[in-house]
Design a protein around this motif. Structure first.
Motif, PDB file in Angstrom:
ATOM      1  N   GLU A  18      44.137  31.979  36.396  1.00 20.90           N
ATOM      2  CA  GLU A  18      43.005  32.153  37.304  1.00 20.90           C
ATOM      3  C   GLU A  18      42.553  33.604  37.263  1.00 20.90           C
ATOM      4  OE1 GLU A  18      43.954  30.918  41.295  1.00 20.90           O
ATOM      5  OE2 GLU A  18      44.927  29.088  40.628  1.00 20.90           O
ATOM      6  N   PHE A  19      41.293  33.829  37.572  1.00 26.33           N
ATOM      7  CA  PHE A  19      40.843  35.215  37.759  1.00 26.33           C
ATOM      8  C   PHE A  19      41.661  35.815  38.897  1.00 26.33           C
ATOM      9  CE2 PHE A  19      36.093  34.875  36.278  1.00 26.33           C
ATOM     10  CZ  PHE A  19      36.538  34.566  35.003  1.00 26.33           C
ATOM     11  N   LYS A  20      41.997  37.100  38.752  1.00 28.22           N
ATOM     12  CA  LYS A  20      42.636  37.804  39.868  1.00 28.22           C
ATOM     13  C   LYS A  20      41.546  38.660  40.517  1.00 28.22           C
ATOM     14  CE  LYS A  20      46.624  40.561  41.234  1.00 28.22           C
ATOM     15  NZ  LYS A  20      45.941  41.364  42.233  1.00 28.22           N
ATOM     16  N   TYR A  21      41.079  38.201  41.659  1.00 30.88           N
ATOM     17  CA  TYR A  21      39.949  38.849  42.338  1.00 30.88           C
ATOM     18  C   TYR A  21      40.433  40.081  43.092  1.00 30.88           C
ATOM     19  CZ  TYR A  21      37.731  34.458  41.205  1.00 30.88           C
ATOM     20  OH  TYR A  21      37.240  33.382  40.521  1.00 30.88           O
ATOM     21  N   ARG A  66      43.260  39.121  50.738  1.00 31.94           N
ATOM     22  CA  ARG A  66      43.793  37.767  50.839  1.00 31.94           C
ATOM     23  C   ARG A  66      43.565  37.214  52.237  1.00 31.94           C
ATOM     24  NH1 ARG A  66      49.396  36.179  48.077  1.00 31.94           N
ATOM     25  NH2 ARG A  66      49.547  33.990  48.635  1.00 31.94           N
ATOM     26  N   ARG A  97      47.121  39.048  54.591  1.00 31.84           N
ATOM     27  CA  ARG A  97      48.365  38.917  53.843  1.00 31.84           C
ATOM     28  C   ARG A  97      49.556  39.375  54.678  1.00 31.84           C
ATOM     29  NH1 ARG A  97      49.067  41.282  48.010  1.00 31.84           N
ATOM     30  NH2 ARG A  97      51.234  41.906  48.146  1.00 31.84           N
ATOM     31  N   GLU A 118      40.892  34.507  48.252  1.00 30.09           N
ATOM     32  CA  GLU A 118      40.634  35.942  48.233  1.00 30.09           C
ATOM     33  C   GLU A 118      39.204  36.145  48.711  1.00 30.09           C
ATOM     34  OE1 GLU A 118      43.145  37.880  47.505  1.00 30.09           O
ATOM     35  OE2 GLU A 118      42.375  39.779  46.729  1.00 30.09           O
ATOM     36  N   PHE A 147      42.385  29.652  46.353  1.00 31.91           N
ATOM     37  CA  PHE A 147      43.339  29.388  45.256  1.00 31.91           C
ATOM     38  C   PHE A 147      44.503  28.491  45.651  1.00 31.91           C
ATOM     39  CE2 PHE A 147      44.293  33.803  46.733  1.00 31.91           C
ATOM     40  CZ  PHE A 147      45.580  33.606  47.224  1.00 31.91           C
ATOM     41  N   THR A 172      38.686  29.585  42.877  1.00 35.74           N
ATOM     42  CA  THR A 172      38.897  30.598  41.847  1.00 35.74           C
ATOM     43  C   THR A 172      38.586  29.980  40.484  1.00 35.74           C
ATOM     44  OG1 THR A 172      41.202  29.896  41.766  1.00 35.74           O
ATOM     45  CG2 THR A 172      40.742  31.888  43.013  1.00 35.74           C
ATOM     46  N   MET A 190      45.858  35.872  37.065  1.00 33.94           N
ATOM     47  CA  MET A 190      47.074  35.347  37.689  1.00 33.94           C
ATOM     48  C   MET A 190      47.462  34.124  36.877  1.00 33.94           C
ATOM     49  SD  MET A 190      48.560  36.198  40.490  1.00 33.94           S
ATOM     50  CE  MET A 190      48.352  37.126  41.976  1.00 33.94           C
ATOM     51  N   LYS A 225      49.756  30.847  36.528  1.00 33.14           N
ATOM     52  CA  LYS A 225      50.483  30.000  37.492  1.00 33.14           C
ATOM     53  C   LYS A 225      51.184  28.869  36.748  1.00 33.14           C
ATOM     54  CE  LYS A 225      47.744  31.518  41.330  1.00 33.14           C
ATOM     55  NZ  LYS A 225      46.910  31.252  42.486  1.00 33.14           N
ATOM     56  N   TRP A 250      54.286  32.484  39.695  1.00 36.76           N
ATOM     57  CA  TRP A 250      53.001  33.171  39.562  1.00 36.76           C
ATOM     58  C   TRP A 250      53.286  34.518  38.880  1.00 36.76           C
ATOM     59  CZ3 TRP A 250      50.101  33.179  44.961  1.00 36.76           C
ATOM     60  CH2 TRP A 250      49.815  31.859  45.339  1.00 36.76           C
ATOM     61  N   LYS A 294      51.296  38.092  37.667  1.00 31.29           N
ATOM     62  CA  LYS A 294      50.023  38.820  37.628  1.00 31.29           C
ATOM     63  C   LYS A 294      49.990  39.710  36.386  1.00 31.29           C
ATOM     64  CE  LYS A 294      51.868  42.082  40.986  1.00 31.29           C
ATOM     65  NZ  LYS A 294      51.745  42.693  42.296  1.00 31.29           N
ATOM     66  N   LYS A 347      47.378  42.785  35.076  1.00 31.06           N
ATOM     67  CA  LYS A 347      46.183  43.524  35.503  1.00 31.06           C
ATOM     68  C   LYS A 347      45.644  44.429  34.406  1.00 31.06           C
ATOM     69  CE  LYS A 347      47.736  44.569  40.119  1.00 31.06           C
ATOM     70  NZ  LYS A 347      47.553  45.496  41.219  1.00 31.06           N
ATOM     71  N   ARG A 385      46.853  51.103  52.206  1.00 31.41           N
ATOM     72  CA  ARG A 385      46.975  49.641  52.103  1.00 31.41           C
ATOM     73  C   ARG A 385      47.226  49.062  53.497  1.00 31.41           C
ATOM     74  NH1 ARG A 385      46.956  46.923  47.074  1.00 31.41           N
ATOM     75  NH2 ARG A 385      46.776  45.250  48.583  1.00 31.41           N
ATOM     76  N   LYS A 389      48.657  45.643  54.028  1.00 31.63           N
ATOM     77  CA  LYS A 389      50.064  45.324  53.758  1.00 31.63           C
ATOM     78  C   LYS A 389      50.968  45.881  54.850  1.00 31.63           C
ATOM     79  CE  LYS A 389      50.347  44.768  48.796  1.00 31.63           C
ATOM     80  NZ  LYS A 389      51.067  45.113  47.578  1.00 31.63           N
TER      81      LYS A 389
HETATM   82  P1  AMP Z   1      49.093  42.414  44.235  1.00 32.17           P
HETATM   83  O1  AMP Z   1      48.367  42.790  45.501  1.00 32.17           O
HETATM   84  O2  AMP Z   1      48.783  43.287  43.076  1.00 32.17           O
HETATM   85  O3  AMP Z   1      50.578  42.175  44.457  1.00 32.17           O
HETATM   86  O4  AMP Z   1      48.543  40.974  43.766  1.00 32.17           O
HETATM   87  C1  AMP Z   1      48.683  39.800  44.499  1.00 32.17           C
HETATM   88  C2  AMP Z   1      47.401  39.503  45.268  1.00 32.17           C
HETATM   89  O5  AMP Z   1      46.349  39.138  44.386  1.00 32.17           O
HETATM   90  C3  AMP Z   1      47.493  38.305  46.164  1.00 32.17           C
HETATM   91  O6  AMP Z   1      48.144  38.614  47.372  1.00 32.17           O
HETATM   92  C4  AMP Z   1      46.044  37.941  46.388  1.00 32.17           C
HETATM   93  O7  AMP Z   1      45.522  38.696  47.462  1.00 32.17           O
HETATM   94  C5  AMP Z   1      45.352  38.466  45.157  1.00 32.17           C
HETATM   95  N1  AMP Z   1      44.725  37.419  44.309  1.00 32.17           N
HETATM   96  C6  AMP Z   1      43.532  37.572  43.700  1.00 32.17           C
HETATM   97  N2  AMP Z   1      43.227  36.487  42.982  1.00 32.17           N
HETATM   98  C7  AMP Z   1      44.238  35.601  43.131  1.00 32.17           C
HETATM   99  C8  AMP Z   1      44.498  34.301  42.618  1.00 32.17           C
HETATM  100  N3  AMP Z   1      43.662  33.692  41.784  1.00 32.17           N
HETATM  101  N4  AMP Z   1      45.667  33.705  42.978  1.00 32.17           N
HETATM  102  C9  AMP Z   1      46.547  34.314  43.817  1.00 32.17           C
HETATM  103  N5  AMP Z   1      46.348  35.558  44.328  1.00 32.17           N
HETATM  104  C10 AMP Z   1      45.194  36.197  43.989  1.00 32.17           C
END
Ligand code: AMP
Length: 584
Positions: free
Chosen positions: A249-252, A256, A271, A301, A341, A376, A403, A405, A422, A424, A426, A558, A561
């Motif tokens: 999936e695209f990671k937007y 969250r 989140r 997202e 997602f 997504t 991302m 999966k 999952w 990631k 980047k 952040r 978080k």
């Molecule tokens: P990170 O903040 O770098 O740990 O990356 C995880 C975050 O990516 C998740 O908590 C989501 O907010 C965000 N995200 C963006 N796109 C997706 C996606 N397609 N699936 C799951 N998480 C995503």
């Protein structure tokens, strides 16, 4: 149950930094408690009356607490304030002054758990014109009936800074030790992760045993701890780890959102499980309209969209939606789209144990999609070339990366856990040696020269999920502009504490200590072994932890978080190891 027994237990917890010792103190104390008392005591141990996500907090201002101490102890306001300036903690002030008063007091009644909870509830719920006075009066009444140790914890609870050092993980350990066994610990943690309510889990366990805990399910309105992704340094390794086939999936690059939707109510959690319903109320309304069924919990997202071009805008734009002031104009000027997602619950069914593909199918049919509510972008990829071309598409669409999966039968939604279901990947991994880190601020060093009178450098820590400790990884002094140097006290000082918090591990000695609360994004050149830093201490070499070389603040606070969601120690260790793999 007398409150003094509870306060004495809190004092015992505070006097040790050993998690094992805390666990056995709590497990001993939990034995034989009424289930509903256990529930209240669990909340109180965290300085609360309810689970974390409850919308109202006690949070009395320190000055009000000081007034109540003055009135209960008979000391003058300025004497109380003077002592507070020295001690930095209303609890310690109350303990010292109330103990001075005690010999004189004849009319005290012993505090019970019930009376304390009832008075604290009064403080929490009092509203309107004279509410501040009413709160001070109730608190002063409680302090009048307190012994010194009870006073210490009552003041800490009302000011929202408990600091006994018993983390959620320690409480879960103690519950397992007292009511079940070590093997049941993961199931107890699962129940906590799907409800975010430790008090509830404790009460059910004490009442119905493990059978009851196993039946705890996700529930609309109770936030669910989010599932997190591992990372790998190359798409080749991602595909290999996924056994040659996965969904991508695209990671937007947005925020969250976990939405709890019914026909007539909506709650949106971040989140870190803060309630952001008002901040995204337009998205919430649309989710309610577009849901075909009656009730659902989904995740997605939220991304800011350029109203003129329809293009996605960077993360900073969506953060305007977190404002308290000027929220209306932020909502008007910065339209947001939610890219969904996952779906965790639909019309009476907990979906968290279904595999990814089934959840995705259900999600795609559960809503009418439109310009604000959509899915997504996803493709199934079967080799590295397909993954590369999907990654390029994601970057072209202004996403951060992808991302991956898992499509295996075991690809359930693992609440609160980070794993390889999952993964990631980047853009930064392409460009730099490492990803950025999200680190908790645990201390500060006063600046010199141009930074005299300000915090010149910060002590930053990663989170150790196994021990609940914050282990330092760097001293951060680069990347601060003048505005940030000036803003630091407002950002950090409410978390200031006199001594090193028991859950902080470091070899350095900063001028000021902070409770781990504030999270900053930090970039670094690489990871290196360091005797001063305690992340992954002893994992690579007996007398060294892993530290970040040339850390630089990226400019991103952040605030989406919590400290427990900071980069964790095992991720730091994996990244350290990755430096020596072919992928980087
Ligand atoms: P990170 O903040 O770098 O740990 O990356 C995880 C975050 O990516 C998740 O908590 C989501 O907010 C965000 N995200 C963006 N796109 C997706 C996606 N397609 N699936 C799951 N998480 C995503």
């Amino acid at each position: 149950m007398l409150f003094s027994d509870i306060a004495d237990t809190f004092a015992k917890l505070e006097s040790t930094s050993s998690r094992l010792e805390m666990t056995s103190i709590l497990a001993d104390f939990f034995k034989g408690l009424e289930p509903s008392d256990l529930r209240d005591i669990i909340y109180l141990s965290q300085g609360k009356l309810h689970p974390d996500f409850y919308p109202v907090e006690l949070g009395m201002a320190d000055k009000m607490v000081l007034r109540a101490i003055a009135s209960a102890s008979g000391f003058k306001d300025d004497k109380v304030e003077e002592m507070w300036l020295k001690e930095g903690d209303t609890g310690t002030v109350a303990e010292k002054l109330i103990s001075g008063k005690k010999q004189m007091s004849l009319f005290s009644q012993p505090l019970t758990l019930k009376s304390v909870v009832s008075d604290l509830t009064k403080i929490e719920t009092s509203e309107g014109k004279n509410s501040q006075e009413a709160k001070v009066k109730t608190l002063s009444g409680m302090l009048h009936d307190s012994g010194p140790t009870e006073a210490r914890y009552i003041c800490r609870i009302v000011s929202g800074r408990m600091r006994v050092g018993a983390s959620a993980m320690t409480i879960l350990d103690a519950l397992a030790q007292c009511y079940a066994d070590k093997e049941s610990r993961p199931e107890i943690e699962r129940a906590f992760n799907v409800t975010c309510d430790m008090g509830l889990v404790g009460e059910v366990l004490a009442k119905d045993g493990m059978e009851g805990v196993r039946n705890i399910q996700v529930k609309v309105g109770n936030p669910i701890k989010v599932m997190l992704a591992e990372r790998l340094p190359s798409l080749g390794e991602v595909i290999e780890k996924m056994d040659g086939r996965c969904a991508m999936e695209f990671k937007y690059d947005g925020m969250r959102a976990q939405a709890h939707i019914t026909k007539d109510s909506i709650k949106i959690y971040s989140r870190r499980l803060e309630n952001l319903t008002d901040n995204f109320f337009d998205v919430g309304e649309r989710l309610m309209q577009n849901l075909k069924g009656n009730e659902a919990i989904i995740e997605g997202e939220c991304v800011a969209i350029d109203p003129d071009t329809g293009n996605m805008l960077p993360f900073q734009m969506v953060t305007h939606r977190r404002r308290k002031h000027g929220l209306d104009s932020a909502i008007r000027d910065i339209p947001v789209r939610i890219f969904m997602f996952d779906i965790l619950y639909l019309d009476g069914k907990d979906l968290t144990n279904l595999p990814y593909e089934e959840r995705r199918n259900i999600l795609s049919q559960a809503f009418d999609m439109d310009d604000m509510v959509t899915l997504t972008t996803m493709e199934i990829v079967e080799d590295e070339t397909q993954a590369e071309s999907f990654f390029d598409k994601a970057i072209g669409a202004k996403c951060e990366g992808v991302m991956a999966k898992s499509l295996s039968d075991a690809s359930v939604y693992r609440a609160g856990s980070r794993g390889f279901l999952w993964i990631k990947y980047k853009k930064d991994y392409h460009e730099a040696l490492t990803d950025t880190f999200d680190l908790a601020v645990v201390g500060a060093f006063y600046g010199m020269g141009k930074r005299a009178g300000k915090y010149g450098a910060l002590l930053m820590a990663a989170y150790d999920q196994d021990t609940g400790d914050f282990c330092t990884v760097c001293k951060l002094g680069t990347g601060f502009d003048d505005a940030f140097l000036d803003a630091m006290p407002a950002l950090l000082d409410s978390t200031k504490v006199k001594d090193m918090p028991t859950n902080v591990k470091t070899g350095l000695d900063p001028d000021v200590w902070f409770e781990p609360k504030v999270v900053l994004e930090v970039a670094g050149a690489d990871l290196t072994l360091s005797p001063n830093h305690k992340a992954a201490y002893g994992w690579v070499k007996d007398d060294a932890g892993i530290g970040i070389r040339f850390p630089r603040y990226t400019g991103r606070v952040r605030d989406d978080k919590s400290a427990e969601q900071a980069t964790n120690v095992s991720e730091i260790f994996d990244m350290y190891e990755m430096q020596f793999s072919d992928g980087l």
